[in-house]
Motif scaffolding. Structure first.
Motif, PDB file in Angstrom:
ATOM      1  N   ARG A 112       0.841  -1.270   0.047  1.00 26.43           N
ATOM      2  CA  ARG A 112       0.091  -0.116   0.102  1.00 26.43           C
ATOM      3  C   ARG A 112       0.831   1.235  -0.028  1.00 26.43           C
ATOM      4  O   ARG A 112       0.665   2.241  -0.676  1.00 26.43           O
ATOM      5  N   LEU A 113       2.056   1.132   0.839  1.00 24.17           N
ATOM      6  CA  LEU A 113       2.586   2.268   0.910  1.00 24.17           C
ATOM      7  C   LEU A 113       3.571   2.516  -0.556  1.00 24.17           C
ATOM      8  O   LEU A 113       3.504   3.821  -0.644  1.00 24.17           O
ATOM      9  N   ARG A 114       3.958   1.640  -1.066  1.00 23.71           N
ATOM     10  CA  ARG A 114       4.838   1.789  -2.378  1.00 23.71           C
ATOM     11  C   ARG A 114       3.590   2.249  -3.520  1.00 23.71           C
ATOM     12  O   ARG A 114       4.088   2.995  -4.250  1.00 23.71           O
ATOM     13  N   ALA A 115       2.333   1.839  -3.238  1.00 24.19           N
ATOM     14  CA  ALA A 115       1.369   2.508  -4.296  1.00 24.19           C
ATOM     15  C   ALA A 115       1.203   4.071  -4.095  1.00 24.19           C
ATOM     16  O   ALA A 115       1.157   4.603  -5.002  1.00 24.19           O
ATOM     17  N   MET A 116       0.991   4.282  -2.779  1.00 20.82           N
ATOM     18  CA  MET A 116       1.157   5.811  -2.554  1.00 20.82           C
ATOM     19  C   MET A 116       2.232   6.628  -2.931  1.00 20.82           C
ATOM     20  O   MET A 116       1.969   7.618  -3.340  1.00 20.82           O
ATOM     21  N   GLU A 117       3.408   5.896  -2.820  1.00 21.31           N
ATOM     22  CA  GLU A 117       4.815   6.635  -3.186  1.00 21.31           C
ATOM     23  C   GLU A 117       4.552   6.846  -4.618  1.00 21.31           C
ATOM     24  O   GLU A 117       4.934   7.914  -5.176  1.00 21.31           O
ATOM     25  N   SER A 118       4.351   5.777  -5.355  1.00 18.41           N
ATOM     26  CA  SER A 118       4.048   5.862  -6.916  1.00 18.41           C
ATOM     27  C   SER A 118       3.162   6.800  -7.126  1.00 18.41           C
ATOM     28  O   SER A 118       3.500   7.498  -8.492  1.00 18.41           O
ATOM     29  N   ALA A 119       1.980   7.012  -6.891  1.00 18.63           N
ATOM     30  CA  ALA A 119       1.040   8.158  -7.001  1.00 18.63           C
ATOM     31  C   ALA A 119       1.532   9.643  -6.614  1.00 18.63           C
ATOM     32  O   ALA A 119       0.720  10.407  -7.041  1.00 18.63           O
ATOM     33  N   GLY A 120       2.765   9.588  -5.818  1.00 20.70           N
ATOM     34  CA  GLY A 120       2.975  10.647  -5.098  1.00 20.70           C
ATOM     35  C   GLY A 120       2.222  11.462  -4.135  1.00 20.70           C
ATOM     36  O   GLY A 120       2.379  12.465  -3.917  1.00 20.70           O
ATOM     37  N   ASP A 121       1.721  10.315  -3.476  1.00 19.65           N
ATOM     38  CA  ASP A 121       0.432  10.503  -2.274  1.00 19.65           C
ATOM     39  C   ASP A 121       1.128  10.402  -1.021  1.00 19.65           C
ATOM     40  O   ASP A 121       0.429  10.904   0.038  1.00 19.65           O
ATOM     41  N   LEU A 122       2.367   9.944  -0.853  1.00 21.47           N
ATOM     42  CA  LEU A 122       2.836   9.606   0.467  1.00 21.47           C
ATOM     43  C   LEU A 122       3.378  10.930   1.012  1.00 21.47           C
ATOM     44  O   LEU A 122       4.305  11.645   0.573  1.00 21.47           O
ATOM     45  N   GLY A 123       2.942  11.151   2.457  1.00 22.30           N
ATOM     46  CA  GLY A 123       2.979  12.389   3.023  1.00 22.30           C
ATOM     47  C   GLY A 123       4.025  12.697   4.021  1.00 22.30           C
ATOM     48  O   GLY A 123       4.472  13.798   4.557  1.00 22.30           O
ATOM     49  N   PHE A 124       4.728  11.499   4.229  1.00 22.52           N
ATOM     50  CA  PHE A 124       5.893  11.686   5.257  1.00 22.52           C
ATOM     51  C   PHE A 124       6.605  10.145   5.005  1.00 22.52           C
ATOM     52  O   PHE A 124       6.162   9.281   4.387  1.00 22.52           O
ATOM     53  N   PRO A 125       7.882  10.076   5.563  1.00 20.90           N
ATOM     54  CA  PRO A 125       8.809   8.824   5.313  1.00 20.90           C
ATOM     55  C   PRO A 125       8.451   7.932   6.194  1.00 20.90           C
ATOM     56  O   PRO A 125       7.757   7.968   7.331  1.00 20.90           O
ATOM     57  N   MET A 126       8.124   6.771   5.249  1.00 23.05           N
ATOM     58  CA  MET A 126       7.976   5.475   6.034  1.00 23.05           C
ATOM     59  C   MET A 126       9.164   4.215   5.868  1.00 23.05           C
ATOM     60  O   MET A 126       9.751   4.133   4.726  1.00 23.05           O
ATOM     61  N   ILE A 127       9.547   3.623   6.862  1.00 24.53           N
ATOM     62  CA  ILE A 127      10.536   2.768   6.920  1.00 24.53           C
ATOM     63  C   ILE A 127      10.044   1.208   6.784  1.00 24.53           C
ATOM     64  O   ILE A 127       9.003   0.869   7.456  1.00 24.53           O
ATOM     65  N   ALA A 128      10.461   0.631   5.783  1.00 25.62           N
ATOM     66  CA  ALA A 128       9.780  -0.952   5.417  1.00 25.62           C
ATOM     67  C   ALA A 128      10.511  -1.906   6.261  1.00 25.62           C
ATOM     68  O   ALA A 128      11.369  -2.668   5.739  1.00 25.62           O
ATOM     69  N   VAL A 129      10.100  -2.336   7.310  1.00 20.62           N
ATOM     70  CA  VAL A 129      10.611  -2.975   8.360  1.00 20.62           C
ATOM     71  C   VAL A 129      10.406  -4.363   7.846  1.00 20.62           C
ATOM     72  O   VAL A 129      11.273  -5.275   8.092  1.00 20.62           O
ATOM     73  N   ASN A 130       9.412  -4.577   7.115  1.00 17.14           N
ATOM     74  CA  ASN A 130       9.073  -6.118   6.848  1.00 17.14           C
ATOM     75  C   ASN A 130      10.053  -6.708   5.495  1.00 17.14           C
ATOM     76  O   ASN A 130      10.377  -7.682   5.527  1.00 17.14           O
ATOM     77  N   ASP A 131      10.864  -5.593   4.989  1.00 15.97           N
ATOM     78  CA  ASP A 131      11.917  -6.204   3.847  1.00 15.97           C
ATOM     79  C   ASP A 131      13.273  -6.237   4.633  1.00 15.97           C
ATOM     80  O   ASP A 131      14.033  -6.433   4.010  1.00 15.97           O
TER      81      ASP A 131
END
Length: 413
Positions: free
Chosen positions: A156-175
């Motif tokens: 979901r976060l990467r989809a938001m990032e791709s759309a330019g919609d992510l409003g703050f940095p998030m760290i992908a702990v799962n990866d």
């Protein structure tokens, strides 16, 4: 700001659970001492949206020890343990959750937690981030960053990032390697079968188990099924993973072909409609279905209900669907995460590594919030390595190290 919980009198029972897991989470114990000394979250507010059981509670206490004001909210209404939540509130942490919350209550709790106006967040599945970006956009200038726990949330976060919609940095702990190699594989593998076996009280040996999805979670589930004596069929959409499952000794086929053979079905994909009407119709009588992906959409409950003439709860966390032709199928934990809705989740020693990643990633986000871009960031390699080193240290294990000559050899061309 008052907490919304079931019963504060349950706190002593919940504290016993927290004390038990804390005794088996040596990496978090080491970080707690460090955080108490350095106070990396001083004057910061943190909202944690995870499965509210004892291991999550201890993570919240570690973040609190680092100087933060902490609030917690559930990422799944069926995984909340009311006694654990009560213990957190008794210990000075705000909480907005209770077991069995309705969909309306669940989203109300999310909004109440966001009224805490966090500086940083920890999310599980992306519901908290999604709520901020859709219904609570006034917080976009307040939230400075956070960390995400799951594969579903990162998608979901990467989809938001791709759309330019992510409003703050998030760290992908799962990866991070210390997450997916241990939590996803060994944690999911053990806890899913813990949930299934304690709920059904049925033998696994001799049964045919169908595992949908052969990512790290699916690998763990299939591995443990094989160890328990089951015959395993893997269903995949990825040809590379399908080859891997085949070479690991499992049968591989589409779900519609596997459906007539399965005694137990476990979905671990993060996608919807993995098991649907065409599969229900050809399943054998008595087949058991459950989900180990994040949301309750992998097994299509709308289709299952439409095919059924009656539905009844026959044991806690087991629904019996009697189809119109008289065949009975069983769904565990309402199609939600079976290892948490019908169990206690991953073992404490495994979550020790994952939650250490969360704690150190949140510290990294706090220290670098002014320079991190509003994208999905990988966990820094040094954090991954440090968690692994702390884990080895807690086990009393030592490893070799490269000599200067070996380093020079590897760096030469």
């Amino acid at each position: 700001m008052e907490s919304l919980i079931r019963d504060i009198s349950l706190a002593p029972k919940g504290q016993m659970k927290i004390d038990w897991v804390a005794a088996h989470m040596p990496v978090l114990n080491a970080l707690k001492k460090e955080f108490e000394r350095d106070l990396p979250f001083a004057n910061q507010r943190v909202v944690i949206c995870l499965h509210l059981e004892a291991k999550t509670a201890y993570l919240a206490k570690v973040i609190q020890a680092g100087g933060a004001e902490v609030a917690v909210v559930a990422s799944n209404p069926l995984s909340t343990q009311d006694d654990v939540v009560a213990a957190l509130v008794a210990g000075g942490i705000k909480a907005f959750a209770w077991y069995g919350a309705t969909d309306e209550e669940y989203h109300h709790h999310l909004n109440q937690a966001l009224n805490f106006e966090p500086d940083f967040i920890i999310d599980d599945g992306g519901d908290l981030v999604s709520t901020i970006h859709t219904k609570r956009r006034e917080l976009l200038g307040k939230v400075r960053g956070g960390a995400e726990e799951t594969t579903t949330g990162i998608l979901r976060l990467r989809a938001m990032e791709s759309a330019g919609d992510l409003g703050f940095p998030m760290i992908a702990v799962n990866d991070a390697q210390c997450k997916y190699l241990f939590d996803n594989r060994y944690g999911t593998g053990q806890s899913v079968w813990d949930g299934i076996m304690r709920t059904t009280n049925l033998v696994v040996a001799g049964k045919t188990v169908v595992v949908a999805g052969y990512g790290w979670c699916g690998k763990g589930v299939a591995m443990r099924a094989k160890g328990l004596g089951a015959r395993v069929i893997v269903c995949e959409i990825n040809s590379i993973k399908a080859n891997e499952a085949w070479m690991d000794g499992f049968k591989v086929m589409p779900m519609v072909e596997a459906a007539p053979y399965g005694d137990v079905f476990i979905t671990v994909t993060g996608n919807k409609d993995v098991i649907a009407e065409e599969h229900f119709k050809v399943m054998k009588p008595g087949a058991i279905m459950c989900n180990a992906g994040h949301f309750d959409v992998e097994i299509n409950k709308v289709h299952l209900n439409s095919l059924s003439k009656s539905v009844q709860v026959v044991r806690p966390n087991i629904e019996e669907f009697t189809l119109k032709d008289g065949k009975r199928l069983y769904l565990l934990a309402e199609g939600r995460l079976v290892n948490l809705a019908a169990g206690d989740g991953h073992p404490a020693e495994v979550m020790d590594m994952t939650f250490a990643l969360q704690a150190l990633s949140l510290k990294y986000a706090a220290q670098n919030a002014d320079i991190l871009e509003n994208v999905v960031h990988n966990v820094p390699e040094e954090i991954d390595q440090r968690v692994a080193e702390l884990r080895l240290e807690s086990l009393g294990l030592k490893i070799d190290h490269l000599s200067e000559g070996q380093k020079a050899y590897l760096e030469a061309w």
